[in-house]
Design an enzyme around this catalytic site. Structure first.
Site, PDB file in Angstrom:
ATOM      1  N   CYS A  91      20.628 -54.628  26.222  1.00 17.04           N
ATOM      2  CA  CYS A  91      19.874 -53.408  26.543  1.00 17.04           C
ATOM      3  C   CYS A  91      19.025 -53.638  27.791  1.00 17.04           C
ATOM      4  O   CYS A  91      18.960 -52.800  28.684  1.00 17.04           O
ATOM      5  CB  CYS A  91      18.993 -53.015  25.362  1.00 17.04           C
ATOM      6  SG  CYS A  91      17.982 -51.553  25.666  1.00 17.04           S
ATOM      7  N   CYS A 134      16.477 -52.400  19.792  1.00 19.89           N
ATOM      8  CA  CYS A 134      16.022 -51.726  20.995  1.00 19.89           C
ATOM      9  C   CYS A 134      16.474 -50.272  21.020  1.00 19.89           C
ATOM     10  O   CYS A 134      17.667 -49.983  20.965  1.00 19.89           O
ATOM     11  CB  CYS A 134      16.583 -52.476  22.209  1.00 19.89           C
ATOM     12  SG  CYS A 134      16.078 -51.815  23.793  1.00 19.89           S
TER      13      CYS A 134
END
Length: 441
Positions: free
Chosen positions: A103, A224
């Site tokens: 991410c 995330c």
């Protein structure tokens, strides 16, 4: 040279404490600051709430308090393609992924970076990560934004002063583990305002500047952008469960099955009766070292391996069983923060350093052996418990984070080695090929 007021920094705001204080510190230094909230997931959680809306509202309040512009940008499609699809694929392959690292690589320090530089006219970006770099903040603004051609090797004649990624002062909160795949170009244009601070001091700053709404927030521990949720129920919406057995690693005896649990759990999720659902465990969600809850057994058994073809989960009868300990692993092609392997590793094909494969585990001494394809063999000084395929091996020299590689293969466990020695003695010269080994991981 431009003064601080003429330098535009775009700060990523999550709605949480750390990014809020990062924006505050940039403002106090006199920079022109813009706050940006990234929305990368738009599906409601099990309680029918979209946490991103609340996060966005909290990020906006931070900008109001600081008197800085606020922007919102959506990377829902990019997150799905670059991160979430990878997560699903890794689980299907029997590995345990770490999506937060990718991410950062693909979303925050790629799409967000280019949005800040190209669309908002930023001179630099900033995040609330607890990390440092080898360059001073003033040097960040002297970097020229150059679109470089993609390739395996950079121009050998190009003079470059590579920027190092350094651990944060707060060793407990240090987040270089999650930044170990970001590019050199991103690092050159990034400021980490919290790198020299401790978490306690950050909380104190927030309290002094009336950031009460972020101080009251519980620190996020979820994936995330997806956040905290019942992950097992959540992942069953995307992957089909497959029946399989719990098999003893010692004698291949079937200890139980996880078929009934999976089917029941699946029905409950689809029927929206989660409150009555039992614990759901699919073979792909079991990770090495965790306790396997086997129906009808009082004693604790622990996961030591998985068979991708059959869905079987191999278990051992103790948390410190030799089948859980290994001292060898192989990664995929390593991503080096400075773009190329360390000189010592290139020259000698071997190098001593430290590594970890979990965020807060202690650093482990190891020796790297460089392969022609850019991957490395990692030999640890002592056997490590529950080395896990799919996780990232992150490498360190002193306080410098060198980069990371995804764990693809594991060497034999102590249990396999002990079996080999025992059978070799009993067979009195039987070829080593006859020795039973554990399933491929």
């Amino acid at each position: 040279m431009l003064g601080a007021a003429g330098r535009h920094v775009v700060c990523a705001l999550s709605g949480g404490l750390d990014s809020a204080v990062a924006a505050l510190l940039l403002r106090r230094r006199g920079y022109q600051v813009t706050g940006v909230f990234m929305k990368n997931w738009d599906i409601m959680d099990e309680k029918g709430m979209c946490s991103a809306d609340k996060d966005c509202e909290d990020a906006y309040r931070v900008c109001q308090i600081l008197g800085i512009p606020f922007h919102q940008v959506s990377y829902v499609k990019e997150y799905w393609n670059e991160v979430f699809s990878y997560l699903l694929n890794e689980y299907e392959l029997g590995r345990t992924p770490n999506p937060d690292i990718l991410c950062n690589k693909y979303i925050k320090f790629n799409y967000f970076l280019h949005y800040a530089l190209d669309s908002l006219g930023a001179d630099a970006i900033a995040t609330g990560h607890y990390a440092r770099t080898s360059q001073e903040d003033d040097e960040v603004f002297q970097q020229k934004y150059i679109q470089r051609p993609q390739g395996l090797f950079r121009n050998r004649f190009e003079a470059r002063n590579n920027i190092k990624l350094l651990q944060g002062v707060d060793q407990i909160k240090d987040q270089t583990f999650f930044l170990s795949q970001i590019s050199q170009e991103a690092l050159r244009r990034t400021i980490f305002p919290l790198g020299e601070l401790t978490k306690d001091f950050v909380r104190k700053i927030a309290a002094e500047h009336h950031f009460h709404h972020v101080l009251q927030r519980k620190e996020s521990m979820g994936i995330c952008f997806i956040g905290e949720r019942n992950f097992e129920k959540f992942i069953l919406e995307y992957l089909e469960p497959r029946p399989g057995n719990f098999v003893s690693i010692e004698d291949n005896k079937v200890m139980g099955t996880h078929k009934d649990q999976m089917c029941k759990g699946r029905a409950m999720v689809l029927g929206k009766k989660e409150e009555n659902a039992s614990i759901v465990r699919c073979w792909f969600l079991y990770t090495f070292g965790q306790r396997a809850r086997i129906g009808g057994l009082r004693d604790a058994w622990f996961v030591v391996d998985k068979n991708v073809a059959t869905g079987d989960v191999f278990v051992a009868p103790s948390t410190d069983h030799p089948a859980l300990y290994r001292d060898l692993l192989r990664t995929n092609r390593v991503h080096w923060i400075t773009e190329e392997p360390p000189t010592e590793l290139v020259q000698n094909k071997m190098m001593e350093c430290n590594f970890r494969f979990q965020h807060q585990m202690a650093l482990v001494p190891c020796t790297l052996t460089l392969n022609q394809d850019g991957s490395v063999w990692v030999t640890t000084a002592e056997p490590i418990r529950a080395l896990t395929p799919g996780q990232f091996a992150v490498f360190y020299k002193g306080d410098e984070c060198l980069g990371s590689g995804r764990i693809l293969r594991l060497g034999p466990s102590l249990h396999t080695l002990q079996q080999g020695k025992t059978r070799e003695k009993s067979a009195r010269g039987t070829p080593a090929d006859d020795v039973r080994v554990e399933p491929d991981t």
